[in-house]
Write an enzyme that holds these catalytic residues in place. Structure first.
Site, PDB file in Angstrom:
ATOM      1  N   ARG A   1       6.493  -5.863  11.775  1.00 29.73           N
ATOM      2  CA  ARG A   1       7.590  -4.905  11.693  1.00 29.73           C
ATOM      3  C   ARG A   1       7.099  -3.675  10.933  1.00 29.73           C
ATOM      4  NH1 ARG A   1      12.090  -4.550   7.485  1.00 29.73           N
ATOM      5  NH2 ARG A   1      13.323  -2.889   8.384  1.00 29.73           N
TER       6      ARG A   1
ATOM      7  N   HIS B   1      13.368   4.374   8.470  1.00 28.86           N
ATOM      8  CA  HIS B   1      13.227   3.649   7.201  1.00 28.86           C
ATOM      9  C   HIS B   1      13.151   4.675   6.067  1.00 28.86           C
ATOM     10  CE1 HIS B   1      11.765  -0.373   5.361  1.00 28.86           C
ATOM     11  NE2 HIS B   1      11.926   0.457   4.349  1.00 28.86           N
TER      12      HIS B   1
ATOM     13  N   GLU C   1      18.308  -0.895   6.031  1.00 26.09           N
ATOM     14  CA  GLU C   1      19.081  -0.897   4.784  1.00 26.09           C
ATOM     15  C   GLU C   1      19.876   0.388   4.559  1.00 26.09           C
ATOM     16  OE1 GLU C   1      16.848  -2.060   1.354  1.00 26.09           O
ATOM     17  OE2 GLU C   1      16.381  -4.031   2.182  1.00 26.09           O
TER      18      GLU C   1
ATOM     19  N   ASN D   1      17.844  -8.401   5.421  1.00 29.42           N
ATOM     20  CA  ASN D   1      16.896  -8.349   4.317  1.00 29.42           C
ATOM     21  C   ASN D   1      17.540  -9.044   3.129  1.00 29.42           C
ATOM     22  OD1 ASN D   1      15.339  -6.790   5.977  1.00 29.42           O
ATOM     23  ND2 ASN D   1      15.449  -4.933   4.724  1.00 29.42           N
TER      24      ASN D   1
ATOM     25  N   TYR E   1      16.628 -11.006  -0.642  1.00 30.62           N
ATOM     26  CA  TYR E   1      15.637 -11.362  -1.648  1.00 30.62           C
ATOM     27  C   TYR E   1      16.234 -12.132  -2.821  1.00 30.62           C
ATOM     28  CZ  TYR E   1      12.545  -7.614   0.199  1.00 30.62           C
ATOM     29  OH  TYR E   1      11.748  -6.813   0.976  1.00 30.62           O
TER      30      TYR E   1
ATOM     31  N   GLU F   1      13.279  -9.024   6.142  1.00 34.96           N
ATOM     32  CA  GLU F   1      12.529  -8.904   4.883  1.00 34.96           C
ATOM     33  C   GLU F   1      12.915 -10.022   3.939  1.00 34.96           C
ATOM     34  OE1 GLU F   1      12.597  -5.194   2.681  1.00 34.96           O
ATOM     35  OE2 GLU F   1      12.503  -4.053   4.549  1.00 34.96           O
TER      36      GLU F   1
END
Ligand code: NOJ
Length: 495
Positions: free
Chosen positions: A94, A139, A184, A324, A326, A393
């Site tokens: 990606r 991005h 995002e 995404n 985390y 992600e």
């Protein structure tokens, strides 16, 4: 006794890790983005973007004054980077297109042929190595020329983005099956146009982030419709969007904290996902922002409204959802919320914080909470009618970029286990997982101090030498075995 202890330790260890094989067609990959790795900021006709401008005029914006002028120099080293991707044995890579490399001033009337050639070469190199390109169209690196025309808070940007996306489909779509319109948006809208902590550094909390989001949603939908009507039948690809969130764990079992958890997720994730998967902004956002805007003496809500036609136009415009994820946080309602506080966080009227007990990464927001990923995936499935999901992600940052990155290995193993649990136990439709990142790179305002790479990059050497960390071997092994532990059950081929 000692033997028994080791056995128990192993048992309890493995009890927490999922032992089912990942499906044969599950996609494992890794990711980067243009500004964070390419460098060559002004070479071969590339135009200036908002990060170039911000970090050249205001070097204190980042730790140590770091910027993306050279960073990993991937513009010149893309073949070497594709070889690293190949060596990982991943299914997909990606990466993002730098709008200003393709269109120096942002408009389609001036195309930079060298930029077009760069991405054609990159995609060709990936395909030659049997790696599926997953392409992010945006991005965070808006051409400065478009920012000078108002950027994401101007309604003109919707058409500019649509022109750019159409060009990308036309130029590269023959070789691309997975497109992501935005990465995002919550981060670049809030940090770029609300809080002012990311490019273009505008502080207009409470209005800027909502306007930006409104235009992003319309731009996303327009790009999806363009693909659907003009390209899908010949290119056979899919168009999705990448949204980010933590899991928000209720601080206690109380009903108030559970509601606060849902509210927080609606304000962070539903803000973008609800219009795309259900239609319009989440009810709690519409209600809170309207109520607070009126209490602030305004005549209408600070949250822009979609017309009924626009609601229908935006709804259903994702062939898949990129997530995404985390980290996690605890959440509870704000008692006696200040009605004059501005910003989407204030409008949510909930507060969130990190538990002291959670292990931290180098990034101040990153805590190792693998149990959150299954809860989040379950929540997404329930909210949005079981969409097809790819984790676009997930990854772990340290400060020193150590080659012996056992903390990253633990992190990836445990989060992947949570993903597999969600597929297994909750029937969440996850078709892939992507480690952030292939390389140590420019971590935005944290510069080169927060390192996420599977490969170490020596930023002191002109060659930007790449060296595999221990996590490379670990990830290769997972991809080869499709298994997180020593022995896996192959439920797909069991019967
Ligand atoms: C979010 C962003 O997409 C990426 O650019 C960033 O480097 C990582 N996550 C880590 O913060």
């Amino acid at each position: 006794m000692e033997y028994l202890y080791i056995l128990c330790f192993l048992a309890s260890c493995y009890a927490t890790l999922n032992n089912k094989k990942f499906p044969d067609d599950f996609m494992f990959g890794t990711a980067t983005s243009s500004y964070q790795i390419e460098g060559a900021w002004n070479e071969d006709g590339k135009g200036e973007n908002i990060w170039d401008r911000l970090l050249h005029t205001n070097p204190n914006f980042t730790v140590n004054g770091d910027n993306g002028d050279i960073t990993c120099n991937s513009y010149h080293k893309y073949k070497e980077d594709v070889a690293l991707v190949k060596d990982l044995n991943v299914t997909h890579y990606r990466f993002s297109l730098a709008w200003a490399r393709l269109l120096p001033n942002g408009h389609v009337d001036q195309i930079n042929d060298a930029g077009v050639q760069y991405y054609k070469n990159l995609i060709r190199e990936l395909r030659a190595n049997n790696i599926e390109p997953l392409v992010t169209i945006y991005h965070w690196d808006l051409p400065q020329g478009l920012q000078d025309e108002g950027g994401w808070t101007s309604s003109d940007i919707v058409d500019r983005y649509a022109d750019y996306a159409r060009l990308c489909f036309r130029l590269f779509g023959g070789d691309v099956r997975y497109w992501m319109t935005f990465n995002e948006p919550k981060e670049f809208c809030w940090q770029g146009y609300g809080e002012g902590t990311n490019a273009p550094g505008i502080k207009a909390a409470g209005t800027g982030e909502y306007l930006c989001a409104h235009h992003v949603l319309k731009a996303h939908a327009t790009a999806w419709h363009i693909y659907d009507e003009e390209f899908r039948s010949t290119q056979n690809g899919q168009v999705g969007i990448v949204l980010d969130t933590n899991w928000y764990e209720p601080a206690t079992n109380s009903t108030e904290d559970k509601i606060a958890s849902d509210t927080k997720l609606q304000f962070i994730f539903g803000w973008y996902a609800n219009p795309i998967f259900r239609g319009d902004y989440p009810e709690v956002m519409r209600n809170n922002i309207q109520r607070r805007s009126l209490a602030q003496g305004l005549t209408k809500s600070r949250l822009p409204e979609f017309t009924p036609e626009e609601i229908e136009y935006v709804k259903g415009t994702a062939d898949f959802l990129g997530v995404n994820m985390y980290s996690s946080a605890l959440v509870a309602p704000i008692e006696n919320p200040d009605v004059n506080a501005m910003g989407y966080e204030a409008d949510s009227e909930v507060r969130d914080w990190l538990s002291e007990n959670w292990k931290k990464g180098a990034s101040p927001w990153l805590v190792v909470t693998p149990w959150g990923v299954q809860k989040l995936l379950r929540w997404i499935k329930e909210q949005y009618n079981n969409p097809r999901i790819i984790i676009t992600e997930n990854g772990y940052s340290d400060y020193d970029g150590t080659l012996d990155d056992v903390d990253r290995i633990d992190y990836i193993q445990q989060y992947l286990s949570g993903v597999r649990d969600a597929m297994d136990e909750d029937g969440v439709d996850v078709f892939g997982y992507t480690v952030w990142s292939l390389l140590d790179n420019l971590e935005w305002v944290y510069g080169f101090t927060n390192k996420f790479g599977l490969y170490h990059v020596d930023f002191n050497s002109p060659n930007r030498t790449r060296t595999a960390k221990k996590s490379v071997g670990f990830y290769q092994n997972i991809i080869r075995t499709r298994c997180l532990v020593d022995y896996c059950i192959d439920i797909q081929n069991y019967w």
